[in-house]
Structures are given as structure tokens and as C-alpha cells.
Write an enzyme that holds these catalytic residues in place. Sequence first.
Site, PDB file in Angstrom:
ATOM      1  N   TYR A  26       8.127  -9.641   5.518  1.00 45.44           N
ATOM      2  CA  TYR A  26       8.225  -8.176   5.523  1.00 45.44           C
ATOM      3  C   TYR A  26       9.272  -7.767   6.553  1.00 45.44           C
ATOM      4  O   TYR A  26       9.539  -8.494   7.514  1.00 45.44           O
ATOM      5  CB  TYR A  26       6.893  -7.542   5.926  1.00 45.44           C
ATOM      6  CG  TYR A  26       5.873  -7.434   4.819  1.00 45.44           C
ATOM      7  CD1 TYR A  26       5.715  -6.256   4.095  1.00 45.44           C
ATOM      8  CD2 TYR A  26       5.049  -8.509   4.497  1.00 45.44           C
ATOM      9  CE1 TYR A  26       4.773  -6.150   3.077  1.00 45.44           C
ATOM     10  CE2 TYR A  26       4.097  -8.417   3.482  1.00 45.44           C
ATOM     11  CZ  TYR A  26       3.969  -7.228   2.782  1.00 45.44           C
ATOM     12  OH  TYR A  26       3.042  -7.121   1.777  1.00 45.44           O
TER      13      TYR A  26
ATOM     14  N   ASP B 131       0.809  -1.206   0.000  1.00 45.50           N
ATOM     15  CA  ASP B 131       0.000   0.000   0.000  1.00 45.50           C
ATOM     16  C   ASP B 131       0.853   1.272   0.000  1.00 45.50           C
ATOM     17  O   ASP B 131       2.064   1.216  -0.092  1.00 45.50           O
ATOM     18  CB  ASP B 131      -0.969  -0.024   1.181  1.00 45.50           C
ATOM     19  CG  ASP B 131      -2.055  -1.069   0.963  1.00 45.50           C
ATOM     20  OD1 ASP B 131      -2.431  -1.299  -0.195  1.00 45.50           O
ATOM     21  OD2 ASP B 131      -2.493  -1.679   1.940  1.00 45.50           O
TER      22      ASP B 131
END
Length: 375
Positions: free
Chosen positions: A146, A91
Amino acid sequence: EENGHQNKKLKSSADEEDAEDQNKKSPKRKIVLLMAYSGKGYHGMQRNVGSSQFKTIEDDLVSALVQSGCIPENHGEDMKKMSFQRCARTDKGVSAAGQIVSLKVRLIDDILEKINNHLPSHIRILGLKRVTGGFNSKNKCDARTYSYMLPTFAFAHKDHDVQEELYRLDTETLERVNQLLACYKGTHNFHNFTSQKGPRDPSAKRYIMEMYCGEPFVRENMEFAVIKVKGQSFMMHQIRKMIGLVIAIVKGYAAESIMERSWGEEKVDVPKAPGLGLVLEKVHFEKYNRRFGNDGLHEPLEWTEEEEKIAIFKEQFIYPTIINTEREEKSMANWLNTLPIHDFNSSAVEMQTNNKNSKKSSDLEGSDGCGDDSD
């Protein structure tokens, strides 16, 4: 006249044959591209066709694919035509060092060089591999890793007056951070760590394989640390909220028991750490590799040879962006000032009232976390 018409016909059919020969030389094949990018200034990875107002990473990628001759122009307008799929829907502001996209392209000569020539320097294609015809990078991905880079003063206790640049994380605090992060391992109900999911929604259950904070290091006089998390998939804002809650506990704003409570059905106020430090590090295809990686036709989706290129890209484009933005915009320092506003002890009823009051403002907020499948 007849001869002229005949010549025209011959010429046009010769042109068509040339084009056909060109296409025969470079037929369409299903491939994956290994991508790295700095997400600052972009509204995430996924393209919003028809919305030029919010620029995404895929806008630049598709443009480069068309200009380099890998795909026809109409495939850029309708991405289904090239069976395009991204592995993770990062995002707003989120970077990637190991994003994977799958698509059908013409395998032209010097393909990587040609695509990169049409991309800005902060977006690079670092590798390419052929895959099976039915491969879909999102569905075939078993796990995603991540990282989250943050200044260590984020872990300083709220009662201690610290100077951000002088703060150094002690071993005891790092151990506490890692004890808390390890609590996330396994399967939990993360409905409190995203929006628009109720406590009984089966998709709110997520499996976390590992989560830990590495040794701190100093960059430009400020100490940073990197948290790594590997999970099957993540919902929008999930990682940022997981880290936000640990920071709130370590700083002394919330009791440790809130973690256990947040996995129950009760609505819990979980703070969301800034998006700046979040990076998609790696995507994993263990099942696919076992089945097709050594079948003699396809390579395993591993990127050992590209590791050096990935490390160089992070040093050039990802880490400096995080460090400089933190120093200039103070995103972590400003966010830490909002922690006292959160009510970590409120009941579900009180929370609902607060939510109604804050819904209008949250509706205006853009999606800017991590979302692999935040649909």
C-alpha cells in the site's frame, strides 16, 4: 399445422445450437483482472448484494461484466457462481492502482475493451491473465503493498507555527520519520491498530516486510510525500493507525516509547490518520509464480507491461483526487487538530472507561480504512 410445429422445433433447436456454438467459441475460463480505481465516493471495494444505498466498486464491475457478455446475469446476482474473489477488501474512499480479482468468465473477443466500455473512466481494467482452475486471488496472495500520500506539514512539530502551503520537510525530520516507520518491520501484535481484536487473538499478529517514506515533492504549491508499506496482510484501519502513531510521535504529542507499548497487552490509544491518501499499489504472488509461472501453460502474475498504464491512471485519477480533496476538505489539517484530544499516557483502566463512553459514537462510524481480511 404439423409442418408449422416441425419448423418451430427446428428453429428453436437451431437457435440453441447457435448459442451452444457461441459458448463453445468462448468457454468459461479462470482469469485474473488487474484493476485500478479511484475510491472517492464509493463505500469500498466489496459488493453488498441487496444494499443499493452504499455503492461499491464491485457494483460497477459486475454490471460491466454482465453488459459486456462475459458473465450471465444470474452470476452477477450470485458471485459464487463465477468463483469471484478480490485480493484486498479496500474500504470507503480507498483507491487502488493494482487490485487483482479472480473469476470465471467467457473469453469473448476484445474482452478488456468491452468491459472498459461499460465502466466509468475512474475504474479501469488494465490487464488480464489466465490462471489455474483452483486459483483464489485472496488465498494465493503472499503480500500486499500500500502507499499513503500525505501533505508533509503533517510532520511539523506541534510547537512550530507553520503555514501549510509554505511548509517544506527537512532531511532531519524525514530521517526521524523513516527511523520510526522501520520499527514496524518484522512480526508484531497489532491489536491496538484495529478494532474488535483482543491482545491474545493470534490473528492480530502481522508481518511487515518494509515501510518507509520517500522524498517529498511539490504539487500545486503544496508539498507531499508517499509512505510505502509491504506486509503479508493488514487488518481494518491498521495502516492508517500505524501512520497516525508515527505522526503523533514526530509532532511531539506522544513519546517514542508508546510504539513498543502498543505491541504489548495493554490497551493504547492509537490515532487513525485519514483514509484519503491510502492506495492499494500492488499485490504479490511469489509462491504461485514459482510454481506455475513458468509451467508452459500459465504466465507469472507480474504486470511489467502494464506499469506505464498504471502510472498514467494514478496521474489522471488517483493523485489529483487526493490533492484536490486535501485542498478543499482539509482532511489532514482537520485530523491533526484532533491529536491533542488523544491521551497517549493513559492506563488500561482509564482507557476502558473512555472506550465505554465513546463506543456509541464509534459504532456509528463507517469502515473506511484498509482491510484485506478485516473479518
